[in-house]
Motif scaffolding. Structure first.
Motif, short mmCIF file in Angstrom:
data_model
loop_
_atom_site.label_atom_id
_atom_site.label_comp_id
_atom_site.label_asym_id
_atom_site.label_seq_id
_atom_site.Cartn_x
_atom_site.Cartn_y
_atom_site.Cartn_z
N ILE A 235 -54.47 8.47 -19.25
CA ILE A 235 -55.80 8.02 -20.14
C ILE A 235 -56.35 6.96 -19.66
O ILE A 235 -57.59 6.93 -19.17
N PHE A 236 -55.49 5.81 -18.97
CA PHE A 236 -56.28 4.63 -18.37
C PHE A 236 -57.13 4.95 -17.10
O PHE A 236 -58.11 4.70 -16.82
N LEU A 237 -56.47 5.82 -16.40
CA LEU A 237 -57.06 6.42 -15.16
C LEU A 237 -58.42 6.95 -15.42
O LEU A 237 -59.56 6.79 -14.70
N MET A 238 -58.63 8.04 -16.28
CA MET A 238 -59.71 8.55 -16.88
C MET A 238 -60.70 7.48 -17.44
O MET A 238 -61.80 7.81 -17.05
N TYR A 239 -60.22 6.57 -18.13
CA TYR A 239 -61.03 5.73 -18.61
C TYR A 239 -61.66 4.69 -17.62
O TYR A 239 -63.07 4.45 -17.39
N PHE A 240 -60.80 4.67 -16.39
CA PHE A 240 -61.47 3.64 -15.36
C PHE A 240 -62.44 4.39 -14.47
O PHE A 240 -63.60 3.89 -14.31
N ILE A 241 -62.43 5.78 -14.43
CA ILE A 241 -63.19 6.72 -13.80
C ILE A 241 -64.58 6.56 -14.77
O ILE A 241 -65.69 6.30 -13.87
N TYR A 242 -64.29 6.76 -15.88
CA TYR A 242 -65.60 6.91 -16.83
C TYR A 242 -66.36 5.50 -16.84
O TYR A 242 -67.73 5.57 -16.56
N ARG A 243 -65.64 4.36 -16.74
CA ARG A 243 -66.45 3.08 -16.77
C ARG A 243 -67.06 3.09 -15.27
O ARG A 243 -68.21 2.55 -15.08
N GLY A 244 -66.39 3.37 -14.65
CA GLY A 244 -66.94 3.22 -12.98
C GLY A 244 -68.16 4.17 -13.00
O GLY A 244 -69.37 3.74 -12.22
N LEU A 245 -68.22 5.38 -13.48
CA LEU A 245 -69.50 6.34 -13.20
C LEU A 245 -70.44 5.61 -14.02
O LEU A 245 -71.75 5.75 -13.84
N LEU A 246 -70.17 5.08 -15.10
CA LEU A 246 -71.37 4.37 -16.13
C LEU A 246 -72.05 3.35 -15.43
O LEU A 246 -73.22 3.16 -15.93
N THR A 247 -71.75 2.71 -14.24
CA THR A 247 -72.17 1.65 -13.63
C THR A 247 -73.40 2.12 -12.91
O THR A 247 -74.37 1.42 -12.46
N PHE A 248 -73.27 3.51 -12.37
CA PHE A 248 -74.32 4.17 -11.81
C PHE A 248 -74.36 3.45 -10.24
O PHE A 248 -75.52 3.61 -9.70
N SER A 249 -73.46 2.80 -9.82
CA SER A 249 -73.21 2.30 -8.60
C SER A 249 -72.25 3.28 -7.88
O SER A 249 -71.16 3.10 -8.24
#
Length: 442
Positions: A235-249
């Motif tokens: 769950i934490f891994l998926m949330y990290f990926i989600y937050r990373g994608l949201l940066t659009f960087s």
């Protein structure tokens, strides 16, 4: 102290989630940043670095670096890099291990200083800041390399250091959760997004999140539980990926993915895993990634696809998908050809401003910066950095290579999209120089 942290992982993860919330209050930032540095120094001194406390304290500062910058927690912008250098130098002097210094990296540090001779800045600009901004990262790399060169570390120490590096990244993503506006109110376009990056540089934020994704992923792959519960780790891994994608960087996320693939390849080779197991791992991973991608793309109005496809908000392909980095690198190469002796540390940005170039930003590519500002000396430095770790990698087994090559790849890709902005770049390079002892259980 660090053993206690490692033995009570979930407690300290929760503590860092709380820290992420507390960081939304301005009064918290400075005491927190100051405490991380002072505690690190005291721990190294009082333990005499018997269990690689200098390494572990440095890992924490590496992890906390971007977060501390976001909340203005450090006394100066580059304080994290200075702190790591202090930890490692203290670790050498008070530690019981007699470190064998590499003459190559002593030579590297001396050559770096030569670039200062040609440094000139416009009236009103600070020459100290220009030098510090461009040289603290490379200098940290040199100090870290001197500390870690052929230094023997157990596999458990490496995993423990990476976990400690991960802790403040939990604070970072928690902070982003609380300070990010409602996603429905954010206008997503074809560029990196400051709103979803806590108002800070998306490139640095995405790089930090990419580090967290890598650490959690390799622990799951090697069946080491971060929280004590594999489901919670996922769950934490998926949330990290989600937050990373949201940066659009894109740079930090793609670099983290590349490092994971490298680690997985050599780890599976070492384990001599069956094709069936490989297919199972790949299938679950691809299914999860598609789910996260589709969800994130949906909440961003489909703009996530445009961003990674190099298109603008209208869906038109951009002429330069590198956000100006390719043109900047081209100009740096031209500068190197016309000034083979270099133009001086920190001068690249000012020279481009005076010449009215279309791209005037400071370098995001450390290779280009070395060649432009240090000239032929920069070329020598680059050759040293590229080739020295290869001997260590060559004489390692596949499990050791999983770490060493992923560290090397992380360094190389990061310096090509984020130069040496954050402490992680130089520090992770030095980790590719260590000698890892593998236990029979592993």
């Amino acid at each position: 102290m660090f053993n206690y942290i490692s033995n009570n992982r979930l407690f300290f993860i929760v503590a860092h989630l709380i820290i992420g919330y507390l960081a939304t209050f301005d009064v918290f930032a400075k005491p927190f940043g100051f405490t991380t540095i002072i505690v690190g120094i005291l721990v190294v001194l009082f333990t005499s670095n018997k269990n690689e406390e200098a390494f572990k304290a440095s890992c924490y500062i590496v992890g906390v670096g971007v977060f501390a910058r976001m909340i203005s927690g450090f006394p100066t912008y580059e304080a994290g890099k200075y702190a790591i250098m202090i930890f490692l130098i203290l670790g050498v002097f008070v530690g019981e291990v007699k470190q064998k210094f590499s003459l190559s990296f002593v030579f590297y540090l001396l050559l770096l200083l030569l670039g200062i001779v040609l440094t000139e800045v416009p009236v009103g600009e600070s020459i100290r800041k220009a030098i510090a901004f461009n040289l603290t990262g490379p200098f940290l790399l040199g100090i870290s390399a001197l500390y870690f060169f052929k230094r023997v570390m157990t596999i458990e120490q490496v995993y423990q250091g990476l976990f400690i590096m991960l802790l403040p990244l939990f604070s970072l993503v928690t902070y982003l959760y609380f300070v990010t506006p409602n996603l429905e109110d954010i206008i997503f376009g074809g560029g990196a997004n400051f709103d979803t990056s806590g108002g800070f540089g998306p490139n640095q934020v995405a790089t930090a999140i990419g580090i967290g994704i890598f650490i959690i992923a390799i622990n799951i792959l090697t069946k080491r539980k971060i929280t004590g519960f594999i489901a919670l780790d996922i769950i934490f891994l998926m949330y990290f990926i989600y937050r990373g994608l949201l940066t659009f960087s894109r740079g930090g996320i793609l670099t983290g993915a590349a490092a994971i693939l490298v680690f997985a390849f050599f780890y599976i080779l070492n384990q001599k895993a069956s094709f069936k197991l490989l297919v199972r791992y790949s299938g679950v991973t691809i299914f999860a990634l598609i789910g996260i991608w589709l969800y994130t793309s949906n909440v961003t109005g489909g703009m996530l696809y445009n961003r990674y496809a190099g298109k603008n908000a209208l869906g038109v392909k951009k002429k330069d998908i590198t956000s100006g980095r390719a043109l900047l690198l081209q100009e740096q190469m031209s500068s190197f050809i016309y000034n083979p002796m270099g133009i001086g540390v920190g001068n690249g940005k000012y020279k481009r401003e005076l010449s009215e170039k279309s791209v005037t930003a400071a370098s995001h590519n450390e290779i280009g910066r070395l060649l432009e500002e240090h000239g032929l000396i920069g070329l020598i430095l680059l050759i040293l950095l590229l080739f020295i770790p290869l001997e260590n990698i060559w004489f390692s087994n596949n499990y050791q290579r999983a770490f060493l090559i992923s560290f090397y790849v992380f360094w190389f890709f990061t310096i090509n999209h984020s130069a040496m902005r954050i402490a992680f770049s130089g520090f992770v390079y030095a980790l590719s120089l260590i000698k890892i002892q593998i236990s029979e259980d592993d």
